[in-house]
Design an enzyme around this catalytic site. Structure first.
Site: not given
Ligand code: TYM
Length: 336
Positions: A118, A200, A203
């Site tokens: 990032k 990957k 969004k």
């Molecule tokens: P975020 O918002 O990027 O993504 C949310 C969830 O989606 C999963 N994910 C994917 N899984 C499979 N293939 C993909 N291409 C893909 N893109 C995203 C992510 O692994 C995630 O599980 N930091 C986290 C949000 C967060 C969080 C937490 C998660 C904040 N606090 C506490 C767990 C526990 C994030 O940015 O996810």
């Protein structure tokens, strides 16, 4: 989610409201959240505090948070079964995050691949929040004493850091935090971009053909799958070097419940064109109820307000128990 009522394991997970959720978010995370709520005490949150590490337009962010909340409900997260809330409405997250950031080392944060990615992508805004983001994520998880954290592969490193910080704190002050384990699905934990299957699905991808969102209509979904980048071979089979086909087979397998072998047999003698169309149609059919329910929920502002306000109140109560314990152990003086 009440901690006293039974001994079921506790689950916490979150998702950023930085755009409409992708098929990757759905297959890697949300789909499992829905299943897990039958057996565990689950807490799911919209991680809006995390999303301002990258600049957001306020009106758009506000709308995205509400839409994201409605999407979780539309996907099947049931507020009767799970605690579902918006992170910024629970101030304990920011408070514990500060304490934990004092127990997280500069070197550890510097090694986070998400920070490296990032900060390269937003070189003009490498802010302190982007750097300390994993301490906030650790707070999210540890406040609820989570046993399991269902995430995609990309969050594994943050989970490992959360455990390290929890162990460090527990060793310094006696047992305070439950040590969480990642819960990563066997299939679908890393859905790849449709435009570049070595990357990957995300969004925030600048190329809209790389991702499908949960709310895209059938025409858009089918068009994007038809355009999906594959290889110059013609056989639908899962093999090394066939990243694009492997990704499409994974998606089709998860959405239809068929094994990879079954998928291979189904498309024997058929070309990539037929296969891509079938994947697009299967995904679109699978997501139709979510799309419809999201539209209905988003129009029902009063219901959404009631669910997230109730969620915030319950989350605050649980989170405050852990925060008070932490403040006491650190040596702060409580209000009398
Ligand atoms: P975020 O918002 O990027 O993504 C949310 C969830 O989606 C999963 N994910 C994917 N899984 C499979 N293939 C993909 N291409 C893909 N893109 C995203 C992510 O692994 C995630 O599980 N930091 C986290 C949000 C967060 C969080 C937490 C998660 C904040 N606090 C506490 C767990 C526990 C994030 O940015 O996810």
């Amino acid at each position: 989610m009440e901690q006293t009522t039974n001994q079921k394991k506790v689950i916490l997970s979150g998702i950023q409201p930085t755009g409409v959720f992708t098929l990757g978010n759905y297959l890697g995370a949300i789909r499992n959240w829905v299943v897990l709520q039958e057996e565990y005490r689950c807490a799911y949150m919209i991680a809006d505090l995390h999303s301002i590490t990258v600049r957001q337009e306020p009106a758009k962010l506000r709308q995205q948070i509400l839409s994201a909340f409605a999407t979780l409900l539309a996907c099947g997260i049931d507020p009767e079964k799970s605690l579902v809330f918006i992170q910024s409405q629970v101030p304990q997250h920011a408070e514990l995050s500060w304490v934990l950031s004092c127990y997280t080392q500069f070197g550890e944060l510097s090694r986070m691949t998400q920070f490296k990615d990032k900060s390269a992508k937003h070189a003009d805004n490498v802010n302190a929040g982007l750097f300390t983001y994993p301490a906030l994520m650790a707070a999210d998880i540890l406040l609820y004493q989570a046993d399991l954290v269902p995430v995609g592969v990309d969050q594994k490193q943050h989970l490992e850091l959360t455990r390290d910080v929890a162990v460090r704190f527990n060793n310094a002050y006696s047992d305070t935090f439950t040590l969480p384990e990642p819960y990563i699905p066997k299939v679908g934990a890393k859905i790849m971009s449709l435009a570049d299957p070595t990357k990957k699905m995300s969004k925030s991808d600048e190329n809209p053909n790389g991702f499908v969102t949960i709310l895209d209509g059938p025409d858009v979904i089918i068009r994007k799958f038809k355009r999906a980048v594959t290889d110059s071979d013609t056989r639908v089979c899962y093999a090394e070097g066939k990243d694009g086909i492997n990704n499409l087979m994974t998606i089709y397998s998860v959405v239809t419940g068929k094994t990879l072998d079954e998928v291979e047999r189904e498309f024997e003698g058929k070309g990539y064109g037929d296969f891509k169309l079938a994947v697009g149609e299967a995904v679109s059919d699978h997501l139709r109820p979510v799309r419809e329910e999201h539209k209905r929920l988003l129009a029902d502002k009063a219901y959404l307000e009631q669910v997230y306000s109730e969620g915030a109140r319950r989350a605050q109560q649980i989170a405050q128990r852990t925060l008070s314990k932490v403040y006491r152990k650190v040596g702060f003086v409580p209000v009398k």
